[in-house]
Design an enzyme around this catalytic site. Structure first.
Site, PDB file in Angstrom:
ATOM      1  N   MET A  30      36.288   4.350  60.517  1.00 27.13           N
ATOM      2  CA  MET A  30      37.500   3.993  59.781  1.00 27.13           C
ATOM      3  C   MET A  30      38.674   3.827  60.746  1.00 27.13           C
ATOM      4  O   MET A  30      39.835   3.896  60.330  1.00 27.13           O
ATOM      5  CB  MET A  30      37.805   5.054  58.720  1.00 27.13           C
ATOM      6  CG  MET A  30      36.671   5.179  57.694  1.00 27.13           C
ATOM      7  SD  MET A  30      37.191   5.842  56.122  1.00 27.13           S
ATOM      8  CE  MET A  30      37.769   7.455  56.600  1.00 27.13           C
ATOM      9  N   GLY A  36      35.682  11.442  69.865  1.00 27.17           N
ATOM     10  CA  GLY A  36      34.433  11.560  69.104  1.00 27.17           C
ATOM     11  C   GLY A  36      33.837  10.181  68.843  1.00 27.17           C
ATOM     12  O   GLY A  36      32.641   9.947  69.056  1.00 27.17           O
ATOM     13  N   HIS A  37      34.695   9.259  68.387  1.00 24.17           N
ATOM     14  CA  HIS A  37      34.224   7.889  68.161  1.00 24.17           C
ATOM     15  C   HIS A  37      33.743   7.266  69.485  1.00 24.17           C
ATOM     16  O   HIS A  37      32.741   6.544  69.516  1.00 24.17           O
ATOM     17  CB  HIS A  37      35.352   7.013  67.600  1.00 24.17           C
ATOM     18  CG  HIS A  37      35.899   7.468  66.278  1.00 24.17           C
ATOM     19  ND1 HIS A  37      37.159   7.972  66.132  1.00 24.17           N
ATOM     20  CD2 HIS A  37      35.343   7.473  65.032  1.00 24.17           C
ATOM     21  CE1 HIS A  37      37.381   8.263  64.859  1.00 24.17           C
ATOM     22  NE2 HIS A  37      36.298   7.983  64.170  1.00 24.17           N
ATOM     23  N   GLN A  61      35.646   5.503  49.246  1.00 20.02           N
ATOM     24  CA  GLN A  61      35.258   6.887  49.552  1.00 20.02           C
ATOM     25  C   GLN A  61      36.429   7.865  49.474  1.00 20.02           C
ATOM     26  O   GLN A  61      36.267   9.038  49.766  1.00 20.02           O
ATOM     27  CB  GLN A  61      34.562   6.961  50.912  1.00 20.02           C
ATOM     28  CG  GLN A  61      35.431   6.711  52.117  1.00 20.02           C
ATOM     29  CD  GLN A  61      34.596   6.596  53.380  1.00 20.02           C
ATOM     30  OE1 GLN A  61      33.851   5.639  53.587  1.00 20.02           O
ATOM     31  NE2 GLN A  61      34.682   7.600  54.244  1.00 20.02           N
ATOM     32  N   LYS A 149      29.426  15.569  63.233  1.00 20.33           N
ATOM     33  CA  LYS A 149      30.628  16.155  62.630  1.00 20.33           C
ATOM     34  C   LYS A 149      30.585  16.070  61.097  1.00 20.33           C
ATOM     35  O   LYS A 149      30.965  16.996  60.401  1.00 20.33           O
ATOM     36  CB  LYS A 149      31.846  15.409  63.185  1.00 20.33           C
ATOM     37  CG  LYS A 149      33.119  15.568  62.421  1.00 20.33           C
ATOM     38  CD  LYS A 149      33.785  16.851  62.791  1.00 20.33           C
ATOM     39  CE  LYS A 149      35.054  17.169  62.029  1.00 20.33           C
ATOM     40  NZ  LYS A 149      35.618  16.216  61.155  1.00 20.33           N
ATOM     41  N   ASP A 150      30.121  14.914  60.600  1.00 19.03           N
ATOM     42  CA  ASP A 150      30.023  14.713  59.141  1.00 19.03           C
ATOM     43  C   ASP A 150      28.563  14.885  58.737  1.00 19.03           C
ATOM     44  O   ASP A 150      27.871  13.919  58.420  1.00 19.03           O
ATOM     45  CB  ASP A 150      30.554  13.328  58.787  1.00 19.03           C
ATOM     46  CG  ASP A 150      32.011  13.185  59.168  1.00 19.03           C
ATOM     47  OD1 ASP A 150      32.871  13.670  58.428  1.00 19.03           O
ATOM     48  OD2 ASP A 150      32.293  12.617  60.248  1.00 19.03           O
ATOM     49  N   GLN A 153      27.196  13.618  55.392  1.00 18.72           N
ATOM     50  CA  GLN A 153      27.149  12.144  55.409  1.00 18.72           C
ATOM     51  C   GLN A 153      25.888  11.668  56.113  1.00 18.72           C
ATOM     52  O   GLN A 153      25.162  10.793  55.632  1.00 18.72           O
ATOM     53  CB  GLN A 153      28.413  11.641  56.121  1.00 18.72           C
ATOM     54  CG  GLN A 153      28.399  10.176  56.495  1.00 18.72           C
ATOM     55  CD  GLN A 153      29.752   9.746  57.020  1.00 18.72           C
ATOM     56  OE1 GLN A 153      30.725   9.677  56.273  1.00 18.72           O
ATOM     57  NE2 GLN A 153      29.846   9.446  58.294  1.00 18.72           N
ATOM     58  N   VAL A 176      32.093  16.110  69.116  1.00 24.35           N
ATOM     59  CA  VAL A 176      32.978  16.200  70.282  1.00 24.35           C
ATOM     60  C   VAL A 176      34.168  17.072  69.901  1.00 24.35           C
ATOM     61  O   VAL A 176      34.759  16.901  68.827  1.00 24.35           O
ATOM     62  CB  VAL A 176      33.449  14.799  70.723  1.00 24.35           C
ATOM     63  CG1 VAL A 176      34.427  14.900  71.886  1.00 24.35           C
ATOM     64  CG2 VAL A 176      32.239  13.945  71.103  1.00 24.35           C
ATOM     65  N   ARG A 187      42.005  13.160  61.141  1.00 26.85           N
ATOM     66  CA  ARG A 187      42.926  13.924  60.285  1.00 26.85           C
ATOM     67  C   ARG A 187      43.632  15.040  61.059  1.00 26.85           C
ATOM     68  O   ARG A 187      44.595  15.610  60.535  1.00 26.85           O
ATOM     69  CB  ARG A 187      42.198  14.491  59.071  1.00 26.85           C
ATOM     70  CG  ARG A 187      41.780  13.414  58.077  1.00 26.85           C
ATOM     71  CD  ARG A 187      41.319  13.988  56.751  1.00 26.85           C
ATOM     72  NE  ARG A 187      41.171  12.950  55.741  1.00 26.85           N
ATOM     73  CZ  ARG A 187      40.021  12.322  55.453  1.00 26.85           C
ATOM     74  NH1 ARG A 187      38.917  12.639  56.100  1.00 26.85           N
ATOM     75  NH2 ARG A 187      39.987  11.376  54.525  1.00 26.85           N
TER      76      ARG A 187
HETATM   77  P1  AMP Z   1      35.278   8.163  60.612  1.00 28.57           P
HETATM   78  O1  AMP Z   1      36.116   7.169  61.354  1.00 28.57           O
HETATM   79  O2  AMP Z   1      35.956   9.471  60.373  1.00 28.57           O
HETATM   80  O3  AMP Z   1      34.629   7.580  59.383  1.00 28.57           O
HETATM   81  O4  AMP Z   1      34.077   8.527  61.584  1.00 28.57           O
HETATM   82  C1  AMP Z   1      33.256   7.511  62.108  1.00 28.57           C
HETATM   83  C2  AMP Z   1      32.087   8.139  62.799  1.00 28.57           C
HETATM   84  O5  AMP Z   1      32.551   8.992  63.866  1.00 28.57           O
HETATM   85  C3  AMP Z   1      31.251   9.028  61.884  1.00 28.57           C
HETATM   86  O6  AMP Z   1      29.877   8.827  62.177  1.00 28.57           O
HETATM   87  C4  AMP Z   1      31.701  10.410  62.267  1.00 28.57           C
HETATM   88  O7  AMP Z   1      30.737  11.410  62.030  1.00 28.57           O
HETATM   89  C5  AMP Z   1      31.942  10.252  63.748  1.00 28.57           C
HETATM   90  N1  AMP Z   1      32.825  11.303  64.268  1.00 28.57           N
HETATM   91  C6  AMP Z   1      34.035  11.669  63.783  1.00 28.57           C
HETATM   92  N2  AMP Z   1      34.532  12.717  64.480  1.00 28.57           N
HETATM   93  C7  AMP Z   1      33.603  13.023  65.417  1.00 28.57           C
HETATM   94  C8  AMP Z   1      33.509  14.014  66.451  1.00 28.57           C
HETATM   95  N3  AMP Z   1      34.477  14.909  66.652  1.00 28.57           N
HETATM   96  N4  AMP Z   1      32.405  14.028  67.221  1.00 28.57           N
HETATM   97  C9  AMP Z   1      31.396  13.126  67.022  1.00 28.57           C
HETATM   98  N5  AMP Z   1      31.435  12.163  66.079  1.00 28.57           N
HETATM   99  C10 AMP Z   1      32.508  12.111  65.290  1.00 28.57           C
END
Ligand code: AMP
Length: 283
Positions: A30, A36-37, A61, A149-150, A153, A176, A187
């Site tokens: 998103m 992490g990304h 979502q 992390k999720d 999901q 991460v 967030r």
């Molecule tokens: P989001 O942008 O929050 O929808 O996350 C996109 C992807 O990044 C999802 O697969 C998340 O699980 C992953 N993600 C988010 N935060 C982390 C993190 N701290 N470490 C690893 N992957 C992450």
């Protein structure tokens, strides 16, 4: 790096990759990218010839009253990070490209989606599964990369792939964290310094559970009490759940074994934070 906003343009690039026998990896996000990304992008780069990053803040979502409008967006910064990490194609559709006004189908799930995050956020996983299914159909990736992390999901996406026979391999990247243990999240940008301090209790609680597991504690009640004690001691924190669950359905287990998931959620002010570990995981 190419930026495309339409499904037809994305499909043209996908077709070119197919003709050239290039393996395609998809990293759905998103946006508001953080380290992490980036770990997902770096993993995707290792796994495939063509890396597709999708950036789409998926309204489906978000529940009523959630942070869809306020969700952090910084597309130019996302593009710079993507380019620096070897992304080939950024797919950034506008809302109307993804959803038509008369769309009515949703992918819903059973018990695995009803618990924990699903309980706190009704409709959330139907939104996630629907958009991820669309992205799989639009991009047709050989491999898709998600974050641990999720974890709920990723558990549901594993089911989506298995139960609907989606021809894609999944890769899950470990969470991460900042140096002090806080799991990175878009967030986290909402947190004041005091709230961020309070948020550290989530990873502290998980480390305490892992330490008790390491010295032989196997009773879920005892492990949960360890985590709850740490979360409850932080005044700014409103704990929501400490789940000690099996990795397939995320149903509670009485005794933990290697592979048992410990997942927790807490509110700090208006911000909901989640984190998890897998017991026996060397990482
Ligand atoms: P989001 O942008 O929050 O929808 O996350 C996109 C992807 O990044 C999802 O697969 C998340 O699980 C992953 N993600 C988010 N935060 C982390 C993190 N701290 N470490 C690893 N992957 C992450």
């Amino acid at each position: 790096m190419i930026v495309v906003t339409t499904i037809s343009a994305l499909r043209a690039h996908r077709e070119a990759a197919r003709v050239a026998s290039r393996q395609v990896a998809l990293v759905p996000t998103m946006g508001a990218l953080h380290a992490g990304h980036v770990a997902l992008l770096d993993q995707a780069r290792q796994l495939a010839d063509t890396v597709v990053l999708s950036v789409f803040v998926n309204p489906l979502q978000f529940g009523a009253g959630e942070d869809f409008g306020a969700y952090p967006r910084d597309f130019n910064r996302d593009l710079a990070l993507a380019a620096a990490h070897g992304v080939d194609v950024v797919f950034a559709p506008l809302h109307d490209e993804m959803y038509r006004p008369d769309d009515e189908l949703r992918i819903t799930a059973g018990d695995t989606a009803a618990r924990w995050e699903g309980d706190a956020r009704p409709g959330h996983f139907a939104g996630v599964l629907t958009v991820v299914n669309k992205l799989f159909n639009i991009v047709g990736p050989d491999v898709a990369v998600f974050g641990q992390k999720d974890i709920q999901q990723v558990t549901l996406i594993r089911r989506l792939v298995r139960e609907f026979d989606v021809p894609v391999a999944l890769c899950v990247v470990p969470t991460v964290r900042d140096a002090d243990g806080l799991a990175l999240s878009s967030r986290n940008a909402y947190l004041t310094p005091e709230q961020r301090d309070a948020a550290l209790a989530l990873s502290r609680a998980l480390r305490a559970v892992a330490a008790h597991w390491a010295i032989g504690e196997r009773e879920s009640d005892a492990l949960r009490a360890e985590a709850s004690g740490i979360l409850d001691a932080v005044p700014l924190l409103a704990p929501e759940y400490v789940a000690i669950v099996d990795p397939e359905r995320l149903a509670p287990v009485a005794r933990a074994t290697a592979g048992t998931v410990v997942a927790l959620a807490a509110r700090v002010g208006a911000t909901r934070l989640i984190d998890n570990i897998i017991l026996g995981d060397p990482r």
